[in-house]
Design a protein around this motif. Structure first.
Motif, PDB file in Angstrom:
ATOM      1  N   ASP A 249       0.870  -1.194  -0.149  1.00 25.06           N
ATOM      2  CA  ASP A 249      -0.092  -0.078   0.092  1.00 25.06           C
ATOM      3  C   ASP A 249       0.708   1.699  -0.052  1.00 25.06           C
ATOM      4  O   ASP A 249       0.795   1.941  -0.555  1.00 25.06           O
ATOM      5  CB  ASP A 249      -1.084  -0.015   1.386  1.00 25.06           C
ATOM      6  CG  ASP A 249      -1.986  -1.210   1.538  1.00 25.06           C
ATOM      7  OD1 ASP A 249      -2.700  -1.714   2.461  1.00 25.06           O
ATOM      8  OD2 ASP A 249      -2.229  -1.594   0.124  1.00 25.06           O
ATOM      9  N   LEU A 250       1.882   1.384   0.873  1.00 28.78           N
ATOM     10  CA  LEU A 250       2.807   2.230   0.614  1.00 28.78           C
ATOM     11  C   LEU A 250       3.852   2.535   0.463  1.00 28.78           C
ATOM     12  O   LEU A 250       4.944   3.719   0.058  1.00 28.78           O
ATOM     13  CB  LEU A 250       2.876   2.834   2.813  1.00 28.78           C
ATOM     14  CG  LEU A 250       1.726   2.732   3.146  1.00 28.78           C
ATOM     15  CD1 LEU A 250       1.557   3.291   5.018  1.00 28.78           C
ATOM     16  CD2 LEU A 250       1.010   4.103   2.809  1.00 28.78           C
ATOM     17  N   GLY A 251       4.527   1.624   0.180  1.00 25.87           N
ATOM     18  CA  GLY A 251       5.961   0.858  -0.359  1.00 25.87           C
ATOM     19  C   GLY A 251       6.865   0.777   0.896  1.00 25.87           C
ATOM     20  O   GLY A 251       6.234   0.479   1.712  1.00 25.87           O
ATOM     21  N   LEU A 252       8.276   0.472  -0.006  1.00 27.61           N
ATOM     22  CA  LEU A 252       9.014   0.254   0.717  1.00 27.61           C
ATOM     23  C   LEU A 252       9.656   1.131   2.244  1.00 27.61           C
ATOM     24  O   LEU A 252      10.130   0.810   3.273  1.00 27.61           O
ATOM     25  CB  LEU A 252      10.508   0.538   0.032  1.00 27.61           C
ATOM     26  CG  LEU A 252      12.168  -0.226   1.061  1.00 27.61           C
ATOM     27  CD1 LEU A 252      11.481  -1.753   0.833  1.00 27.61           C
ATOM     28  CD2 LEU A 252      12.719  -0.139  -0.318  1.00 27.61           C
ATOM     29  N   VAL A 253       9.594   2.367   1.668  1.00 28.75           N
ATOM     30  CA  VAL A 253      10.612   3.245   2.847  1.00 28.75           C
ATOM     31  C   VAL A 253       9.269   3.770   4.033  1.00 28.75           C
ATOM     32  O   VAL A 253       9.725   3.207   5.166  1.00 28.75           O
ATOM     33  CB  VAL A 253      10.501   5.166   2.680  1.00 28.75           C
ATOM     34  CG1 VAL A 253      11.570   6.036   4.114  1.00 28.75           C
ATOM     35  CG2 VAL A 253      12.096   4.822   1.145  1.00 28.75           C
ATOM     36  N   PRO A 254       8.380   3.508   4.250  1.00 26.66           N
ATOM     37  CA  PRO A 254       7.303   3.592   4.977  1.00 26.66           C
ATOM     38  C   PRO A 254       7.062   2.432   5.780  1.00 26.66           C
ATOM     39  O   PRO A 254       7.478   2.043   7.130  1.00 26.66           O
ATOM     40  CB  PRO A 254       5.861   4.214   4.081  1.00 26.66           C
ATOM     41  CG  PRO A 254       6.334   5.222   3.497  1.00 26.66           C
ATOM     42  CD  PRO A 254       7.584   4.110   3.195  1.00 26.66           C
ATOM     43  N   THR A 255       6.992   1.357   5.537  1.00 20.55           N
ATOM     44  CA  THR A 255       7.413  -0.054   5.575  1.00 20.55           C
ATOM     45  C   THR A 255       8.319  -0.340   6.718  1.00 20.55           C
ATOM     46  O   THR A 255       8.063  -0.408   7.955  1.00 20.55           O
ATOM     47  CB  THR A 255       6.703  -0.819   4.846  1.00 20.55           C
ATOM     48  OG1 THR A 255       5.695  -0.775   3.678  1.00 20.55           O
ATOM     49  CG2 THR A 255       6.692  -1.807   5.010  1.00 20.55           C
ATOM     50  N   ILE A 256       9.399   0.113   6.083  1.00 17.68           N
ATOM     51  CA  ILE A 256      10.932   0.313   6.721  1.00 17.68           C
ATOM     52  C   ILE A 256      11.045   0.665   7.886  1.00 17.68           C
ATOM     53  O   ILE A 256      10.806   0.047   9.065  1.00 17.68           O
ATOM     54  CB  ILE A 256      11.734   0.537   6.244  1.00 17.68           C
ATOM     55  CG1 ILE A 256      12.882  -0.581   4.569  1.00 17.68           C
ATOM     56  CG2 ILE A 256      13.518   0.196   6.788  1.00 17.68           C
ATOM     57  CD1 ILE A 256      13.253  -0.174   4.294  1.00 17.68           C
ATOM     58  N   ARG A 257      10.268   2.012   8.296  1.00 16.91           N
ATOM     59  CA  ARG A 257      10.385   3.175   9.680  1.00 16.91           C
ATOM     60  C   ARG A 257       9.503   2.341  10.162  1.00 16.91           C
ATOM     61  O   ARG A 257       9.923   2.364  11.487  1.00 16.91           O
ATOM     62  CB  ARG A 257       9.846   4.285   8.560  1.00 16.91           C
ATOM     63  CG  ARG A 257      10.025   5.528  10.124  1.00 16.91           C
ATOM     64  CD  ARG A 257       9.482   6.411   8.620  1.00 16.91           C
ATOM     65  NE  ARG A 257      10.483   6.976   8.222  1.00 16.91           N
ATOM     66  CZ  ARG A 257      10.636   6.717   6.966  1.00 16.91           C
ATOM     67  NH1 ARG A 257       8.681   6.802   6.304  1.00 16.91           N
ATOM     68  NH2 ARG A 257      11.144   7.903   6.235  1.00 16.91           N
ATOM     69  N   LYS A 258       8.196   1.555   9.553  1.00 14.48           N
ATOM     70  CA  LYS A 258       7.638   1.239  10.929  1.00 14.48           C
ATOM     71  C   LYS A 258       7.743  -0.716  11.394  1.00 14.48           C
ATOM     72  O   LYS A 258       8.010  -0.403  12.146  1.00 14.48           O
ATOM     73  CB  LYS A 258       5.704   0.612  10.140  1.00 14.48           C
ATOM     74  CG  LYS A 258       4.975   0.441  10.792  1.00 14.48           C
ATOM     75  CD  LYS A 258       3.475   0.442  10.445  1.00 14.48           C
ATOM     76  CE  LYS A 258       2.203  -0.151  11.392  1.00 14.48           C
ATOM     77  NZ  LYS A 258       1.551  -0.181  10.604  1.00 14.48           N
ATOM     78  N   TYR A 259       8.222  -0.679  10.631  1.00 20.37           N
ATOM     79  CA  TYR A 259       8.983  -2.342  11.060  1.00 20.37           C
ATOM     80  C   TYR A 259       9.572  -1.906  11.957  1.00 20.37           C
ATOM     81  O   TYR A 259       9.818  -2.572  13.193  1.00 20.37           O
ATOM     82  CB  TYR A 259      10.057  -2.852   9.845  1.00 20.37           C
ATOM     83  CG  TYR A 259       9.599  -4.566  10.427  1.00 20.37           C
ATOM     84  CD1 TYR A 259      11.404  -4.877  10.321  1.00 20.37           C
ATOM     85  CD2 TYR A 259       9.342  -5.694  10.227  1.00 20.37           C
ATOM     86  CE1 TYR A 259      11.652  -6.043  10.501  1.00 20.37           C
ATOM     87  CE2 TYR A 259       9.452  -6.795  10.299  1.00 20.37           C
ATOM     88  CZ  TYR A 259      10.946  -6.760  11.069  1.00 20.37           C
ATOM     89  OH  TYR A 259      11.424  -7.492  11.616  1.00 20.37           O
ATOM     90  N   ILE A 260      10.778  -0.768  11.447  1.00 26.41           N
ATOM     91  CA  ILE A 260      12.080  -0.946  12.926  1.00 26.41           C
ATOM     92  C   ILE A 260      11.231  -0.174  13.865  1.00 26.41           C
ATOM     93  O   ILE A 260      12.191  -0.691  15.178  1.00 26.41           O
ATOM     94  CB  ILE A 260      13.052   0.483  12.081  1.00 26.41           C
ATOM     95  CG1 ILE A 260      14.296  -0.166  10.949  1.00 26.41           C
ATOM     96  CG2 ILE A 260      14.355   0.734  13.200  1.00 26.41           C
ATOM     97  CD1 ILE A 260      14.553   0.383  10.109  1.00 26.41           C
ATOM     98  N   ALA A 261      10.162   0.899  13.757  1.00 21.63           N
ATOM     99  CA  ALA A 261      10.265   1.007  15.654  1.00 21.63           C
ATOM    100  C   ALA A 261       9.336  -0.068  15.981  1.00 21.63           C
ATOM    101  O   ALA A 261       9.646  -0.014  16.718  1.00 21.63           O
ATOM    102  CB  ALA A 261       8.996   2.502  15.023  1.00 21.63           C
ATOM    103  N   THR A 262       8.409  -0.660  15.428  1.00 23.11           N
ATOM    104  CA  THR A 262       7.792  -1.722  16.511  1.00 23.11           C
ATOM    105  C   THR A 262       8.895  -2.565  16.489  1.00 23.11           C
ATOM    106  O   THR A 262       8.692  -3.483  17.467  1.00 23.11           O
ATOM    107  CB  THR A 262       7.550  -2.214  14.819  1.00 23.11           C
ATOM    108  OG1 THR A 262       5.897  -1.647  14.448  1.00 23.11           O
ATOM    109  CG2 THR A 262       6.373  -3.553  15.762  1.00 23.11           C
ATOM    110  N   THR A 263       9.841  -3.064  15.951  1.00 19.63           N
ATOM    111  CA  THR A 263      11.030  -3.955  16.364  1.00 19.63           C
ATOM    112  C   THR A 263      11.527  -3.404  17.566  1.00 19.63           C
ATOM    113  O   THR A 263      12.014  -4.312  18.207  1.00 19.63           O
ATOM    114  CB  THR A 263      11.648  -4.763  14.736  1.00 19.63           C
ATOM    115  OG1 THR A 263      11.480  -4.984  13.806  1.00 19.63           O
ATOM    116  CG2 THR A 263      13.685  -5.383  15.315  1.00 19.63           C
ATOM    117  N   ALA A 264      12.245  -2.655  17.471  1.00 17.45           N
ATOM    118  CA  ALA A 264      12.739  -1.724  18.360  1.00 17.45           C
ATOM    119  C   ALA A 264      11.782  -1.216  19.874  1.00 17.45           C
ATOM    120  O   ALA A 264      12.812  -1.663  20.643  1.00 17.45           O
ATOM    121  CB  ALA A 264      13.150  -0.359  17.839  1.00 17.45           C
TER     122      ALA A 264
END
Length: 378
Positions: A249-264
């Motif tokens: 839906d949003l693309g690579l950058v927003p998904t990485i940003r959200k994944y990193i925030a969730t993982t952290a």
């Protein structure tokens, strides 16, 4: 011949795994349909019960008015006792007594119907929760099924050499089984345990409500609401780890940003993300590949390196894409081949599929840097 037999055996194992997941999905669907049928039956029964309650209330109110008038008549007879014969007095008394008895029976039946109505409403709430949970689990299993099918298809396309395919196939089965065990543990320790607690708490609420303690009922419902919110968060996290919908839906950058925030947040550690260049959508094969490579590198660092800081840098230019994943963990010797190095092997294969290069720079005690460089043009 041995290799061909191994290929057939691998295909058989894959089919068996997919069949198990599909059968589980069918079983959950049957549970959901059974609960839905019971829910519809109870809705009809609740409607009929409510109508009976209303009818009993109306009949009771009318009878109560008649009893009041009869009691007034009885009081009048008692006051002017000498005016009436003994048979008149007995008739008025017996009539009043009969109406009072009938009124008491009506009120009792009304109470029984009210209790039945309340019990039906509680059962409907519980069934609605069961239906929602079953549908949620069915959706999650669909995600898992797609995940298994996509990954096995991708592996078969990646492995061309027959000898390497035999070894690689066995490794990926182990990885898939480990992933299933991980998902199973996460569901058991998280949503499943929470749902069991919610069921227990709902029974407590039911018992307290029968005692009429409204404050305790409200407190227990607040606790159940908190548990449901926590369980929903855990289910969404598990689904997100399998395949984040934001990638499409949003693309690579927003998904990485959200994944990193969730993982952290989940691992309580510092993970920094830096984006260089213009943030934009990329062709799907690059977005999927870079997300999976970042995910694998991040999980490897968290699991094996024990770092306190991880840095992820993504550079998007007009003619190339670069990603660096750097940690300050314990590091390792890249020249030493380990039995559990399947993750790195899979990463190299994935990078080669998009005609890129993967470099790993690591020293024991000095951390690790994973560098991915892929030629790219708009």
């Amino acid at each position: 011949m041995a290799i061909k037999f191994s290929d057939k055996a691998l295909d058989h194992v894959i089919d068996e795994m997919i069949d198990v997941v599909e059968n589980s999905k069918d079983e959950i669907f049957n549970i959901s349909e059974g609960a839905r049928s019971e829910y519809e039956r109870l809705v009809i029964e609740l409607k009929e019960t409510k109508e009976k309650v209303i009818q009993h209330i109306e009949n009771g109110d009318q009878l109560e008015k008649k009893v009041k008038l009869s009691r007034q008549r009885l009081a009048e007879v008692s006051k002017y006792f000498k005016k009436y014969s003994e048979s008149d007095i007995r008739e008025i008394y017996e009539k009043t007594h009969a109406m009072q008895t009938k009124l008491a029976m009506l009120r009792h039946e009304e109470k029984v119907l009210r209790d039945k109505r309340d019990d039906l409403e509680r059962r409907l709430i519980s069934l609605a929760g069961t239906i929602d949970r079953a549908e949620g689990l069915a959706s999650k299993i669909s995600v898992i099924l797609n995940y298994l099918q996509d990954d096995f298809k991708r592996v078969n396309e990646m492995i061309e050499d027959a000898k390497e395919k035999q070894e690689f196939g066995l490794k990926i089965i182990e990885a898939q089984e480990e992933e299933r065990r991980k998902i199973s543990r996460e569901i058991h320790d998280g949503p499943a345990q929470m749902l069991a607690n919610i069921l227990l708490r709902s029974e407590i609420v039911e018992k307290i409500s029968r005692n009429g303690d409204l404050d305790k009922v409200i407190n227990e419902l607040k606790s159940v609401k908190t548990m449901i919110r926590t369980s929903l968060y855990e289910v969404r996290r598990i689904i997100y780890d399998l395949r984040p919908m934001a990638l499409d839906d949003l693309g690579l950058v927003p998904t990485i940003r959200k994944y990193i925030a969730t993982t952290a947040d989940y691992h309580k550690m510092e993970i920094k993300f830096i984006i260089i260049g213009k943030e934009k959508r990329l062709p799907q094969k690059y977005e999927i590949a870079f997300f999976r490579l970042m995910q694998e590198s991040l999980q490897n660092a968290i699991k094996h390196a024990r770092p306190t800081l991880i840095q992820v840098k993504l550079e998007i230019q007009s003619n190339y894409l670069t990603m660096l994943i750097k940690d300050n963990g314990q590091g390792f010797d890249p020249e030493t081949k380990k039995d559990n190095s399947f993750g790195l092997m899979g990463m190299r294969e994935r990078v080669e599929m998009i005609e890129g290069k993967l470099m790993i720079d690591s020293k024991i005690g000095k951390g690790t840097t994973v560098s991915i460089h892929v030629p790219y043009s708009c």
